[in-house]
Motif scaffolding. Structure first.
Motif, PDB file in Angstrom:
ATOM      1  N   ALA A 202       0.824  -1.212   0.000  1.00  0.00           N
ATOM      2  CA  ALA A 202       0.000   0.000   0.000  1.00  0.00           C
ATOM      3  C   ALA A 202       0.857   1.260   0.000  1.00  0.00           C
ATOM      4  O   ALA A 202       0.552   2.235  -0.692  1.00  0.00           O
ATOM      5  N   GLY A 203       1.937   1.244   0.762  1.00  0.00           N
ATOM      6  CA  GLY A 203       2.794   2.420   0.847  1.00  0.00           C
ATOM      7  C   GLY A 203       3.460   2.753  -0.465  1.00  0.00           C
ATOM      8  O   GLY A 203       3.467   3.913  -0.902  1.00  0.00           O
ATOM      9  N   ALA A 208       3.943   5.728  -5.682  1.00  0.00           N
ATOM     10  CA  ALA A 208       4.018   5.658  -7.139  1.00  0.00           C
ATOM     11  C   ALA A 208       2.911   6.450  -7.823  1.00  0.00           C
ATOM     12  O   ALA A 208       3.159   7.137  -8.819  1.00  0.00           O
ATOM     13  N   LEU A 209       1.693   6.374  -7.288  1.00  0.00           N
ATOM     14  CA  LEU A 209       0.553   6.966  -7.973  1.00  0.00           C
ATOM     15  C   LEU A 209       0.151   8.334  -7.446  1.00  0.00           C
ATOM     16  O   LEU A 209      -0.461   9.124  -8.174  1.00  0.00           O
ATOM     17  N   ASN A 210       0.491   8.636  -6.198  1.00  0.00           N
ATOM     18  CA  ASN A 210       0.158   9.936  -5.599  1.00  0.00           C
ATOM     19  C   ASN A 210       1.370  10.833  -5.395  1.00  0.00           C
ATOM     20  O   ASN A 210       1.238  12.042  -5.246  1.00  0.00           O
ATOM     21  N   GLY A 211       2.553  10.244  -5.366  1.00  0.00           N
ATOM     22  CA  GLY A 211       3.761  10.994  -5.063  1.00  0.00           C
ATOM     23  C   GLY A 211       4.361  11.655  -6.286  1.00  0.00           C
ATOM     24  O   GLY A 211       3.771  11.661  -7.372  1.00  0.00           O
ATOM     25  N   VAL A 217      11.356   6.093  -7.942  1.00  0.00           N
ATOM     26  CA  VAL A 217      10.198   5.183  -7.846  1.00  0.00           C
ATOM     27  C   VAL A 217       9.774   4.880  -9.282  1.00  0.00           C
ATOM     28  O   VAL A 217       8.931   5.582  -9.856  1.00  0.00           O
ATOM     29  N   PRO A 218      10.388   3.866  -9.904  1.00  0.00           N
ATOM     30  CA  PRO A 218      10.112   3.599 -11.322  1.00  0.00           C
ATOM     31  C   PRO A 218       8.623   3.508 -11.675  1.00  0.00           C
ATOM     32  O   PRO A 218       8.213   3.956 -12.750  1.00  0.00           O
ATOM     33  N   ALA A 219       7.820   2.951 -10.767  1.00  0.00           N
ATOM     34  CA  ALA A 219       6.391   2.800 -11.062  1.00  0.00           C
ATOM     35  C   ALA A 219       5.658   4.131 -11.160  1.00  0.00           C
ATOM     36  O   ALA A 219       4.517   4.174 -11.641  1.00  0.00           O
ATOM     37  N   SER A 220       6.298   5.221 -10.736  1.00  0.00           N
ATOM     38  CA  SER A 220       5.647   6.526 -10.876  1.00  0.00           C
ATOM     39  C   SER A 220       5.458   6.902 -12.338  1.00  0.00           C
ATOM     40  O   SER A 220       4.680   7.808 -12.654  1.00  0.00           O
ATOM     41  N   ILE A 221       6.125   6.198 -13.256  1.00  0.00           N
ATOM     42  CA  ILE A 221       5.923   6.445 -14.684  1.00  0.00           C
ATOM     43  C   ILE A 221       4.462   6.271 -15.084  1.00  0.00           C
ATOM     44  O   ILE A 221       4.003   6.863 -16.061  1.00  0.00           O
ATOM     45  N   LEU A 240      -4.053   5.246  -0.917  1.00  0.00           N
ATOM     46  CA  LEU A 240      -4.146   6.141  -2.060  1.00  0.00           C
ATOM     47  C   LEU A 240      -4.925   7.407  -1.697  1.00  0.00           C
ATOM     48  O   LEU A 240      -5.965   7.342  -1.030  1.00  0.00           O
ATOM     49  N   ASN A 241      -4.399   8.548  -2.152  1.00  0.00           N
ATOM     50  CA  ASN A 241      -5.031   9.854  -1.927  1.00  0.00           C
ATOM     51  C   ASN A 241      -5.131  10.214  -0.453  1.00  0.00           C
ATOM     52  O   ASN A 241      -5.924  11.058  -0.071  1.00  0.00           O
ATOM     53  N   LYS A 242      -4.297   9.557   0.386  1.00  0.00           N
ATOM     54  CA  LYS A 242      -4.277   9.869   1.809  1.00  0.00           C
ATOM     55  C   LYS A 242      -2.931  10.413   2.250  1.00  0.00           C
ATOM     56  O   LYS A 242      -2.729  10.714   3.398  1.00  0.00           O
ATOM     57  N   GLU A 243      -1.987  10.473   1.299  1.00  0.00           N
ATOM     58  CA  GLU A 243      -0.662  10.963   1.636  1.00  0.00           C
ATOM     59  C   GLU A 243      -0.407  12.318   0.988  1.00  0.00           C
ATOM     60  O   GLU A 243      -0.968  12.610  -0.045  1.00  0.00           O
TER      61      GLU A 243
END
Length: 243
Positions: A202-203, A208-211, A217-221, A240-243
């Protein structure tokens, strides 16, 4: 990117399998990249069921393996190619000519990467590229620090990747390097797909998706991929959407 959340892993796996079914229905000769690991196992279970029930026909499709541990092949239990044969290709008797894996035992690994790049190019590019996510945000064996514009390459494995990989082997392997499709392949795939499940990831999914978009963080692509389909279960999506 289109983020889809499901109540549990089984629902996620069924949904991911549907997208593969949909791709094959639309284009029977599709080129699809499959990953190994825990995340896609449920998806393969559904795909095998569909094929055996006559609901999907893979006879015209082509496949490539996402990555491999350098020095291993399908005869090594715990290898990426062994996993894919065990969970998908051998169950459906997919013809060897339809499948291409990296030769991770090749003396010339750079040359092997070039061959894989050419194979994908010759088949018109990837129609669908399915990946999971590592605990450090890696995609395939694109470890943190990998340039987003990289095609197939080989590189040193991060310590956390080596540590997590131990669970796939009955005997302790000497893992140091991996060979993998690149993040540029993911960006160029007509449908990039990410599958992730479980609270332990989860972290990193939130990063990756919110940061920030970063090679750390390769997955941030995935933030840059409008056609991406992201399949998450309840546990992995909780931050997700909580950070």
């Amino acid at each position: 990117m289109n983020i889809q959340r499901y109540k549990d892993y089984d629902s996620l796996s069924s949904a991911a399998a549907y997208w593969v079914w949909r791709q094959i229905k639309q284009k029977p000769g599709s080129l699809i990249c499959f990953p190994s690991g825990e995340s896609p196992t449920g998806m393969f279970k559904f795909l095998v069921q569909y094929a055996k029930a006559g609901k999907i026909d893979f006879s015209q499709a082509h496949f490539v393996g996402l990555d491999e541990w350098v020095g291993m092949d399908k005869n090594n239990e715990g290898s990426c190619s062994h996993y894919l044969h065990q969970h998908f290709f051998s169950k459906l008797k997919i013809a060897p000519a339809q499948v291409r894996f990296f030769d991770a035992k090749a003396a010339d690994l750079d040359g092997e990467c070039e061959k894989m790049n050419k194979h994908i190019q010759d088949l018109g590019g990837l129609d669908m590229m399915i990946v999971g996510i590592g605990m450090n945000g890696h995609i395939g064996l694109n470890e943190p620090g990998t340039d987003f514009n990289t095609y197939a390459h080989h590189s040193a494995l991060a310590p956390v990747t080596i540590d997590v990989a131990k669970k796939y082997f009955t005997q302790q392997p000497q893992l140091t390097e991996g060979i993998t499709l690149g993040l540029r392949h993911l960006a160029e795939a007509r449908t990039p797909v990410l599958i992730a499940s479980g609270a332990k990831k989860a972290g990193i999914i939130a990063q990756a998706l919110n940061g920030p978009l970063t090679i750390d963080v390769p997955a941030s692509i995935f933030q840059t991929l409008p056609n991406a389909q992201i399949f998450l279960d309840h546990g992995v999506a909780e931050k997700l959407n909580k950070e």
